[in-house]
Design an enzyme around this catalytic site. Sequence first.
Site, PDB file in Angstrom:
ATOM      1  N   VAL A 182       0.912  -1.205   0.065  1.00  0.00           N
ATOM      2  CA  VAL A 182       0.012   0.045  -0.019  1.00  0.00           C
ATOM      3  C   VAL A 182       0.787   1.207  -0.031  1.00  0.00           C
ATOM      4  CG1 VAL A 182      -2.089  -1.128   1.225  1.00  0.00           C
ATOM      5  CG2 VAL A 182      -0.128  -0.138   2.523  1.00  0.00           C
ATOM      6  N   ASP A 183       0.366   2.205  -0.768  1.00  0.00           N
ATOM      7  CA  ASP A 183       1.033   3.912  -0.635  1.00  0.00           C
ATOM      8  C   ASP A 183       0.642   4.171   0.746  1.00  0.00           C
ATOM      9  OD1 ASP A 183       2.289   4.122  -2.901  1.00  0.00           O
ATOM     10  OD2 ASP A 183       0.566   4.363  -4.108  1.00  0.00           O
ATOM     11  N   LYS A 184       1.779   4.912   1.265  1.00  0.00           N
ATOM     12  CA  LYS A 184       1.528   5.448   2.573  1.00  0.00           C
ATOM     13  C   LYS A 184       0.506   6.565   2.231  1.00  0.00           C
ATOM     14  CE  LYS A 184       3.746   8.830   3.684  1.00  0.00           C
ATOM     15  NZ  LYS A 184       4.596  10.019   4.157  1.00  0.00           N
ATOM     16  N   THR A 204      -1.731  -1.013  -4.438  1.00  0.00           N
ATOM     17  CA  THR A 204      -2.266   0.087  -4.590  1.00  0.00           C
ATOM     18  C   THR A 204      -1.397   1.135  -5.401  1.00  0.00           C
ATOM     19  OG1 THR A 204      -1.292   1.310  -2.542  1.00  0.00           O
ATOM     20  CG2 THR A 204      -3.630  -0.039  -2.388  1.00  0.00           C
TER      21      THR A 204
END
Length: 823
Positions: free
Chosen positions: A327-329, A570
């Site tokens: 996942v993107d932060k 993502t």
Amino acid sequence: MPIDLKMNNLMKPMNNVMQDFRKKTIEETVNLLKTDLGLGLSQSEVDRRLKQYGYNEVPEKKVHPIVLFVRKFWGLTAWMLEAIIVLALVLGKYIDLYTVTALLVLNSILGFIQEQRASKAVELLKSKLQINARVLRDGVWRLVPSRELVPGDVVRVRAGDFVPADIKIAIGEVWVDQSALTGESMEVEKRLGDILYSGSIIRRGESTGIVVLTGVKTYFGRTAQLVQVARPKLHMEEVVSRVLKWLLVIVGVMLCIAAIFSVIRGIDLLEILPLMLVLMLGAVPVALPAMFTVSMAVGSMELAGKNVLVTRLSASDDAASMDVLCVDKTGTITMNRLSMVDVKPLGNHDEDEVILCGALASQEANQDPIDLAFIDMARRRKLPLDDFTQKSFIPFDPKTRRTEALIQVNGSEFRVVKGAVNTVAEICRLDDNRLKEVMEKVDKFTQRGYRTIAVAKSIGDESFELVGLAALYDAPRPDAKNLIEELKSLGVAVKMMTGDALPIAKEIAKEIGLGNNVIKASELKELMKGDQSRAGEIAEGSSGFAEVYPEDKYVIVKSLQERAHIVGMTGDGVNDAPALRQAEVGIAVANATDVAKGAASVVLTSEGLTSMLTLVEIGRSIFERINTWILNKITRTILKTVFVVSAFLLTGKYVISSSAMLLMLFMTDFVKISLSTDNVRWSKNPCKWNITGLMKVAIILGSLMVLEAFGLLFIGIRFFNILSDEQTLHMFSFQTLLLFALFSILVARERGHFWHSKPGKALLIAVVLDLTVAILIALFGMPSLKPLPPILMLTVLGYSAIFSLIINDFIKYILMKKQYLKW
């Protein structure tokens, strides 16, 4: 063929009015379309032009419903029913022929209706995925659906965008991909005054332009709705196709056995044709098309209601098996709202100068979080932004990691840049001591989890001078830590990806409970060039990746897949598209570019991880329902086929007629459609298709049911003399097979004991109705089926219920514990 020549050839059929826009200047275009580059159109003028020009869309060509209906007669299920019709015709069994023909037509009608409903559901999803455009109206930049664009609208496009209409560039330069229009893969540079064609993709740069043509009047008649819903063959469909082949193998083997025994006994092989008819009827998966259609439609609509839009129907299947989620932060783990929390001016500069220069190196139209943070702080401090004119602007590029602008004020010009500290420090040519001083300040920000942006300026031909540092903070979402723990409890390892420096990434990962085993993406990339196995091990054991460039995401996904993981990822940018396609579950986040949405199989419409939990849960529920259907179908086919053939070999009689088999098929298979909405206990671990395990359980349970059915047949022969009357024998066998089938549905739907979960309302009603109809048929009879004595009917009912719900349920429970079908 050169691009320009190909473009000219394509334009020949177009009318002169369309071609005029290429020759007109910006000023002539503005005057002709009565627009304003500084204010855009007013909303009232937009409404008027919508009535005049229509919506910016091209009607989609659709296959005629009659053609779609005719296609329902082509396919494995239809072929089996058609073969039965031919066989019934050969045998002169006209009642069976008419009945199966009616069933074929009914099945086609039901499948067609369900497909139309699913198609409407997909169209609804597509409407939610419609591309938005950045438009200047009434002096305010806003996002509107691209179908609402009108000639004269002032729009902004940047890297990753689909061009939503034909646009004449008024400000800026871009490189575009026109391959979807011309077939040429080379990028094309578009400058001031050039036309951006609807359907092309912005690869680099950004620009502001004027919409000149929309909808069917664009040069290529491209629709504004460019995000298409892919419909590849589902993994589940491939699995079920293999199962159907097994069903045919079972029927074929039993027919061969019957043929061999017939030859040994001197029976004419033509006499076993009715047996062939009966067995083929028992193997037809009538409910299969409707089962899949309803499952997918219900699942997709349920997901849509929870902010998850499925653009590829296989997404729920893949999500059920996903065991790693990258996942993107930003926007997923954090709030995606950067705020300026500290400013450190350097040299003789002050805080206001740092903020002002940073704001001047930004553009509000892009809605970039960093740009907005600087502009917002400048306005809060009432800095004189309007006194400066931005002559040119170079937007952020992941390769350069900075923005740059040429600014004019009071007749003089200067340049400003803002971006990653290392990048800006390099262009400022800081000596070692000065760089050390700057990095000490950066380290202090980093320890607090802040992201540091450096700001510099240059006057005339002078080199850039570092003005100062700004600390930005994107706070973790309040629910991020708990949601990550929930995903972990479901067997999904969460790995964070961020472009931030390693110390910041570690601080954030620690704060949200991911641990601090974060590695640099560059280290993994180097390992992939040499030892891919080692790279996979390191990626597998890490809790996140820092200093990630968009192109690194593809490497991360590949390294995890090398370790046999099913990966979800993502993404939001144009450069994320390869990784989104590579991942089994590509997920475009809420603010993703159009290219990212087009490459993804799932689009989230809300920020955070909550919707990911929903995707996993619903995906595993659908998996479990299909698993139940397959297990039940194989078990019942073994029961019907082995029982009917073995009884024929032992008694020399056909224990059930083809019409009775057909009636039972109709009653049981359409009951099982309700499995698509059943309450299921979905797995707490990633799901894996286990056909070998399915076959083992089905063979054991099917063989057990055959033995039990023969026990009941023995009771019928010994105590009720059912062999003396053919119609009574047929009714007895019909009831035996039907009741075992109905009770087996309740047993197969639950991996524990059948009472561990309550059946869905639709399934429960369907089973009760079927039982009621079965009892009424047994007591009152029907053509070619004599009524059974009440005591015999109660014997069949009680025997099948006891053995199915107690004995078979217990055996199934043992098989599951032995992990033939482990979760």
